[in-house]
Scaffold this motif. Structure first.
Motif, mmCIF file in Angstrom:
data_model
loop_
_atom_site.group_PDB
_atom_site.id
_atom_site.type_symbol
_atom_site.label_atom_id
_atom_site.label_comp_id
_atom_site.label_asym_id
_atom_site.label_seq_id
_atom_site.Cartn_x
_atom_site.Cartn_y
_atom_site.Cartn_z
ATOM 1 N N LYS A 309 0.825 -1.210 0.000
ATOM 2 C CA LYS A 309 0.000 0.000 0.000
ATOM 3 C C LYS A 309 0.858 1.259 0.000
ATOM 4 O O LYS A 309 0.485 2.284 -0.588
ATOM 5 C CB LYS A 309 -0.930 -0.018 1.213
ATOM 6 N N ALA A 310 2.032 1.191 0.634
ATOM 7 C CA ALA A 310 2.914 2.359 0.721
ATOM 8 C C ALA A 310 3.449 2.786 -0.638
ATOM 9 O O ALA A 310 3.897 3.920 -0.800
ATOM 10 C CB ALA A 310 4.086 2.051 1.657
ATOM 11 N N ASP A 320 10.362 6.452 -2.284
ATOM 12 C CA ASP A 320 9.141 5.826 -1.786
ATOM 13 C C ASP A 320 9.509 4.779 -0.734
ATOM 14 O O ASP A 320 10.233 3.824 -1.023
ATOM 15 C CB ASP A 320 8.378 5.179 -2.935
ATOM 16 N N SER A 322 8.706 1.821 2.220
ATOM 17 C CA SER A 322 7.770 0.735 2.494
ATOM 18 C C SER A 322 8.289 -0.127 3.639
ATOM 19 O O SER A 322 9.486 -0.369 3.752
ATOM 20 C CB SER A 322 7.593 -0.120 1.233
ATOM 21 N N ASN A 323 7.389 -0.629 4.478
ATOM 22 C CA ASN A 323 7.726 -1.595 5.522
ATOM 23 C C ASN A 323 7.770 -3.026 4.997
ATOM 24 O O ASN A 323 8.146 -3.942 5.729
ATOM 25 C CB ASN A 323 6.670 -1.554 6.636
ATOM 26 N N ARG A 378 12.578 -0.252 5.343
ATOM 27 C CA ARG A 378 12.510 1.207 5.253
ATOM 28 C C ARG A 378 13.854 1.806 4.833
ATOM 29 O O ARG A 378 13.896 2.881 4.218
ATOM 30 C CB ARG A 378 12.053 1.806 6.588
ATOM 31 N N THR A 443 -0.858 -4.187 3.608
ATOM 32 C CA THR A 443 0.046 -3.735 4.667
ATOM 33 C C THR A 443 0.638 -4.971 5.343
ATOM 34 O O THR A 443 0.237 -6.105 5.064
ATOM 35 C CB THR A 443 -0.698 -2.891 5.713
#
Length: 621
Positions: A309-310, A320, A322-323, A378, A443
């Motif tokens: 989703k990130a 950009d 993201s986890n 990240r 997520t």
């Protein structure tokens, strides 16, 4: 029903875009009059220009890449004019942003692009080809993300080039994208490449065409044979998910460029992948090349459709974050290599070497010991091909999410098989049906939910994620691998180790101290290493160990060769603050390796053999 609805929605979107394209499409023409000096000339026409100041951007990030990249540095000669050719004032308001305050209904913009880096992120132009990653090429109009786009590769015939791209072919040398996101996700290779293709019948009864285009110094027969090898991998990947994605125009294209001066890379896209190899040619390197093909093709499910989703939508103005890259990239890393075994291109002994890399990464690096997989994900905004002029401490605070996530995938696969009579394939298929096939971005919590669904044990899923994804605990790899008749053991048991990273011979520090060019200069050591614990740091020059002079890197190995773990020796080293001496505790080399029971002189049981065969055998029916 939902599948039919989505297909219809996509068809309507395409039809709507095509209906508007004649008057609303933003048009580009790309030519290469100075290809021999790596330049392209790009003309952009904006019809129905919106009122007010126009902002034109070069991107600072690229689909599939997560760190910041300053593509604006390679753009110059930016000019603008009206429909009747009158010059318009263009103001550069940032390094990669241009503004046109006063304009009419139609605005024409032109600029020169310099491109001399052939990989998956940048662009490379020379007499032989134009290798174009669109964020490195295309200047785009802010606020016009949803407008259709046409690109005319106008002079490819002059260069005797063919066109390979996932963009939709309109006519002649003109191709289109329904919007900016799709354009930026569409690498294009213009060259005299060789091509082969095949059709794969999908579970919906329709066929998807797979194109393999390779720009290399190979014969067509080599490309045809390699295509058969790639086809084998494609079918194994299809078996994991139970079906191929429905590609937007019924085709998926591998864009491969093979040449020794390439940068080397693999970059996934929605209906294509850009692969850049540094070999002289494909011939003789087929199996080695397959690793990248297997990894990138798996992304056509995992990342391009099973989407964090990130990263949705992708923002081209900054990095950009993201986890979820431990899953997006790490699980893909695991499968890319596993599927080469299932396809018959690697044997179990070769796969043991691959698994050793994953397990060493998660058990023997400071980053994995101190930080969870989500935090390592990240850090991609700095580490994913990002360029740092100043030194970093990645040796001690980062473990790549590729290997971290790959090791987690390995453990989860083995645990699902041994504890639930399930497989990681079952989990991936669930995530595909729940998230990817319906294009519902996920997520970390969503992945936990899906694991609870497939195991019918939300408790197991919660514990697994708490310990191994958002926590820093590690699975028992020795016990898990034993279930498949594999031994996890020390690679150099009983051997002395002081943990020096690769050394730089000479360097400024050695010169400052008048030690000569042969003296080894240390780069950042691991905090787990004896030399780190002895106080040696990056830039230091080791001059003595155990009372013996060190005047080159090879001397160090000779000095410690007859030592044993637990021995203490003296060490002397120089830094800016002066000469330092201390005690160096020799330790056992912590490096691990994975070998079969057979290779270790053990006899696997029938259950272990069956477990291994179920895990590593082909799933193509």
């Amino acid at each position: 029903m939902k599948k039919q609805f989505l297909a219809a929605a996509f068809a309507l979107a395409m039809a709507g875009a095509n209906a508007q394209s004649a008057q609303q499409a933003i048009n580009y023409a790309i030519t290469f009059p100075n290809a021999q000096h790596h330049e392209a000339e790009i003309a952009m026409t904006i019809p129905a220009a919106p009122a007010g100041a126009l902002e034109l951007h070069m991107s600072r990030s690229s689909a599939g890449r997560y760190a910041t990249h300053e593509f604006g540095k390679n753009v110059y000669n930016v000019k603008a004019m009206s429909a009747d050719g009158k010059p318009l004032d263009v103001k550069q308001i940032a390094g990669d942003v241009y503004q046109i305050a006063n304009h009419g209904a139609t605005v024409k913009v032109s600029y020169t692009l310099y491109a001399d880096w052939t990989d998956g992120t940048y662009a490379g132009i020379d007499r032989s080809h134009a290798h174009l990653n669109m964020p490195a090429v295309i200047m785009w109009l802010a606020g016009a993300d949803k407008r259709p786009i046409h690109i005319d590769f106008a002079d490819v015939k002059h260069h005797e080039w063919l066109i390979a791209t996932q963009l939709k072919h309109e006519n002649g040398t003109v191709y289109s994208a329904p919007n900016l996101q799709y354009l930026m996700d569409s690498p294009t290779e213009l060259s005299n490449f060789k091509e082969t293709h095949w059709d794969v019948k999908n579970t919906n009864g329709k066929s998807e065409r797979i194109n393999l285009t390779i720009h290399s110094n190979d014969e067509q027969a080599t490309i045809d044979n390699f295509g058969k090898m790639v086809q084998t991998v494609v079918l194994e990947e299809k078996a994991v998910f139970g079906e191929l994605p429905v590609y937007d125009y019924g085709e998926y294209t591998f864009l491969d460029d093979v040449y020794p001066t390439n940068a080397g890379d693999g970059m996934e896209h929605r209906n294509s992948t850009c692969i850049v190899d540094q070999n002289e040619k494909v011939a003789g390197n087929e199996v080695d090349l397959l690793s990248t093909f297997a990894h990138e093709y798996f992304h056509s499910w995992n990342v391009k459709r099973i989407r964090p989703k990130a990263l949705e939508p992708f923002n081209f103005t900054h990095a950009d974050m993201s986890n979820e890259l431990w899953f997006a990239e790490g699980f893909t890393q695991y499968y890319g290599e596993l599927l080469l075994v299932r396809s018959g291109f690697h044997n179990v002994d070769e796969y043991g070497n691959t698994l050793s890399g994953l397990v060493n990464a998660i058990l023997n690096t400071p980053g994995a010991a101190k930080y969870p997989a989500t935090e390592m994900s990240r850090k991609a905004v700095f580490t994913d091909a990002g360029i740092a002029i100043d030194p970093t401490n990645y040796q001690n605070n980062f473990t790549t999410y590729y290997y971290y996530g790959g090791a987690i995938a390995l453990a989860l696969d083995l645990r699902l098989r041994s504890e639930f009579n399930l497989t990681l394939d079952d989990f991936m298929r669930t995530v595909w049906l729940t998230r990817g096939k319906v294009m519902k971005p996920y997520t970390v919590a969503d992945l936990q939910t899906d694991l609870g669904t497939v195991t019918k044990s939300p408790k197991f899923a919660a514990e697994f994620f708490d310990k191994y994804i958002t926590g820093i605990e590690k699975n028992n790899y020795e016990a898990l691998l034993a279930k498949a008749g594999l031994v996890l053991r020390k690679r150099a048991a009983g051997k002395p180790w002081i943990g020096l990273p690769p050394l730089i011979t000479g360097g400024r520090m050695a010169t400052v101290h008048g030690l000569g060019a042969g003296y080894p200069v240390v780069i950042t050591p691991s905090m787990f290493s004896p030399v780190y614990k002895a106080g040696v740091d990056a830039g230091d020059v080791i001059t003595e160990i155990d009372g013996k002079k060190v005047n080159d890197a090879a001397t160090i190995n000779t000095i410690i060769a007859d030592k044993k773990p637990g021995d203490k020796v003296s060490i002397v080293f120089n830094s800016r603050s002066g000469t330092h001496s201390g005690s160096l505790l020799i330790e056992e080399n912590p490096a691990l390796e994975i070998v079969t029971f057979e290779k270790a002189g053990l006899a696997p049981s029938a259950d272990q053999k069956a477990f291994r065969n179920s895990w590593l055998s082909s799933k193509v029916k």
